[in-house]
Enzyme design. Structure first.
Site, mmCIF file in Angstrom:
data_model
loop_
_atom_site.group_PDB
_atom_site.id
_atom_site.type_symbol
_atom_site.label_atom_id
_atom_site.label_comp_id
_atom_site.label_asym_id
_atom_site.label_seq_id
_atom_site.Cartn_x
_atom_site.Cartn_y
_atom_site.Cartn_z
ATOM 1 C CE LYS A 133 49.069 10.307 -4.958
ATOM 2 N NZ LYS A 133 49.627 11.067 -6.010
ATOM 3 C CD GLU B 284 40.927 -1.845 -14.224
ATOM 4 O OE1 GLU B 284 41.481 -2.812 -14.770
ATOM 5 O OE2 GLU B 284 39.785 -1.888 -13.746
ATOM 6 C CB CYS C 173 45.854 -0.402 -18.563
ATOM 7 S SG CYS C 173 46.162 0.816 -17.350
ATOM 8 C CD GLU D 275 51.560 -2.886 -17.263
ATOM 9 O OE1 GLU D 275 50.515 -2.630 -17.860
ATOM 10 O OE2 GLU D 275 51.706 -2.687 -16.051
HETATM 11 C C1 UN1 Z 1 44.069 2.776 -19.512
HETATM 12 O O1 UN1 Z 1 45.056 2.670 -20.219
HETATM 13 O O2 UN1 Z 1 44.163 2.648 -18.275
HETATM 14 O O3 UN1 Z 1 40.544 1.176 -23.937
HETATM 15 C C2 UN1 Z 1 42.727 3.152 -20.006
HETATM 16 C C3 UN1 Z 1 41.347 2.098 -23.981
HETATM 17 C C4 UN1 Z 1 40.954 3.433 -23.383
HETATM 18 C C5 UN1 Z 1 41.180 3.429 -21.915
HETATM 19 C C6 UN1 Z 1 42.548 3.002 -21.475
HETATM 20 N N1 UN1 Z 1 39.576 3.682 -23.686
HETATM 21 O O4 UN1 Z 1 42.434 1.983 -24.505
#
Ligand code: UN1
Length: 519
Positions: free
Chosen positions: A198, A273, A307, A408
């Site tokens: 999804k 995550e 992230c 965040e």
């Molecule tokens: C994400 O933002 O969930 O390390 C992944 C990084 C990328 C992956 C980010 N290779 O910024």
């Protein structure tokens, strides 16, 4: 009958782009049991270009629990055969997929920029990350190592093997619309699981294109199933299904917590995550030119929507002004615009909600700190009027425990925190509920090693920004960033496999462990 739902075809026409020859957007189906199907709900939704929302990319199924049930059934039916396929053979399908992805990289990257907004070189990087994990996991088809060890009893064999778990529920975000689904699906598939996927409702087109490629690469019907729709209707049905024993989710902390509660009630394997509040520590001996470049890239690359994005700079007060001067001029020089324009440095935010959120935090920042650069939506640029644009924004003298220092934001906003020394920097860095990525800029090797030890994050960089993790190392974070699992690297296999310990007694007699070999 809804207008038809096979990607690449509308009515009987075959069209490979997101619109038919008359320029009308296509309607994509769910992909269930090897076929593109309309949702039983009869409802659909549109995906828009965040740089110009008048551009409708395509329509997608607003699916419901009955569609999820059909997808889970298809994945369950495909499981015995896929599980029984030798792992090296499964790996060969992954190799074919990796090669196809590499061949189609440019087209996918362009489709991604149009749907998600990131600038084209970054979209290419996103697809590349998918290729990398596909090749890595293809190789796992010939490894999937377990242990062979000695038994405490004579004439007895002991070993452990990895086994697949079953149907994996893969729930992914919009910010890495090819890389993250690949991070999750490649280890799941090579280990012998089947998948119900999804994708985020902001990037269903990327997901449909990805699933088309998986199909073309030769994953058998039912091995990978795609169901589009909302988290409430589709995500929840996947989570609640008793026939989906393993879930992998990337998204917000709030959703992650709810998912964890549901999964816990059913004792599901769950890999989460979640958020980050990543910091870069700058010591007084740092190379400030290099540091500023790393900060700008980590904070404003992908419009701050990673992230791993840097949202805090924790800088030694002796070099704070000099660093800030560089950051201000570099951030002010970044060009906002559509990601397909080669002149653009910073693309749009994903949607109106994301833009509102950034604007709310700017208001909070005006109360809590000093605005250095940015802070206002661009006006007087008609070409940006129809997109979710916001300029790189920096606040100085941010309180580490204030809202700007703690929450965040997921946008192009950077907070500067001034500290008198290394110890205070470590305290500020670690005083957050998250623990994904961190970095230190210093030329002092001893300090660098102390940082590697002291920073409470799953990823630590020295003299590099907080973004840019590579797929062959474990990816994930401590504390509220997740629940202890890691993606990528061979650690990813732990999410999608069960260990089985096997003993073979070839002594021909009864041997009682812990008893017969003791006095
Ligand atoms: C994400 O933002 O969930 O390390 C992944 C990084 C990328 C992956 C980010 N290779 O910024």
């Amino acid at each position: 009958m809804t207008q038809t739902v096979q990607p690449g075809a509308r009515d009987d026409q075959t069209v490979r782009s997101g619109s038919d020859s008359a320029g009308e957007p296509l309607t994509y189906g769910n992909f269930i049991g090897g076929e593109w199907q309309a949702s039983v709900t009869g409802r659909s939704f549109a995906s828009h270009n965040p740089a110009d929302t008048r551009d409708v990319i395509a329509h997608f199924q607003s699916s419901g629990p009955a569609d999820v049930a059909a997808a889970v059934r298809a994945a369950g039916d495909a499981y015995p055969l896929w599980r029984a396929t030798p792992a090296p053979k499964r790996g060969e399908v992954l190799y074919r997929f990796a090669a196809l992805l590499a061949e189609r990289k440019e087209g996918l990257a362009r489709a991604m920029t149009r749907e998600m907004g990131k600038v084209l070189p970054e979209a290419r990087g996103d697809v590349q990350e998918g290729i990398d994990i596909a090749y890595l996991m293809a190789g796992e088809g010939r490894r999937l190592f377990g242990d062979t060890t000695s038994s405490e009893l004579p004439n007895k064999w002991a070993m452990s093997v990895r086994e697949p778990i079953g149907v994996a529920g893969i729930i992914t975000p919009w910010n890495f619309p090819i890389a993250i689904p690949c991070w999750k699906m490649m280890p799941a598939l090579v280990a012998g699981n089947t998948v119900v996927f999804k994708p985020a409702s902001d990037t269903p087109h990327c997901a449909a294109l990805l699933v088309e490629l998986l199909h073309e690469a030769g994953f058998p019907a039912g091995t990978v199933n795609l169901v589009t729709g909302s988290g409430e209707e589709v995500g929840s049905a996947i989570l609640e299904s008793p026939d989906v024993p393993v879930i992998s989710f990337t998204g917000s902390g709030e959703n992650g917590r709810q998912i964890a509660e549901i999964a816990a009630r059913r004792l599901k394997r769950l890999s989460l995550e979640l958020g980050g509040k990543n910091g870069i520590v700058v010591m007084e001996d740092a190379d400030l030119g290099l540091t500023a470049e790393g900060i700008i890239w980590s904070a404003f690359g992908t419009t701050g929507q990673r992230c791993t994005a840097c949202s805090r700079v924790i800088v030694h007060e002796k070099v704070a002004d000099a660093l800030l001067e560089r950051l201000e001029s570099a951030a002010g020089a970044l060009r906002l615009g559509p990601g397909l324009d080669p002149e653009t440095d910073v693309g749009p935010l994903i949607n109106a909600g994301a833009l509102d959120k950034v604007e709310r935090y700017v208001e909070i920042g005006r109360d809590e700190a000093h605005l250095v650069v940015g802070g206002r939506r661009p006006d007087g640029w008609p070409e940006l009027d129809h997109g979710h644009f916001f300029p790189p924004t920096i606040f100085d003298r941010v309180e580490p425990m204030g809202r700007l220092g703690q929450e965040e934001i997921f946008g192009p906003m950077l907070s500067i925190i001034r500290v008198p020394g290394y110890e205070e920097a470590v305290t500020a860095l670690n005083q957050t509920r998250y623990g994904l990525s961190s970095s230190i800029y210093t030329r002092d090797t001893n300090l660098a090693f102390r940082a590697m030890r002291d920073f409470e994050t799953g990823i630590v960089y020295v003299n590099a920004g907080t973004i840019g993790a590579e797929t062959h190392l474990p990816f994930g974070g401590t504390k509220g960033t997740g629940n202890g699992h890691r993606e990528a690297g061979h650690a990813a296999l732990d999410t999608f496999t069960e260990w089985k310990a096997i003993y073979v007694d070839y002594s021909g007699g009864l041997q009682r462990a812990q008893i017969d070999n003791r006095d």
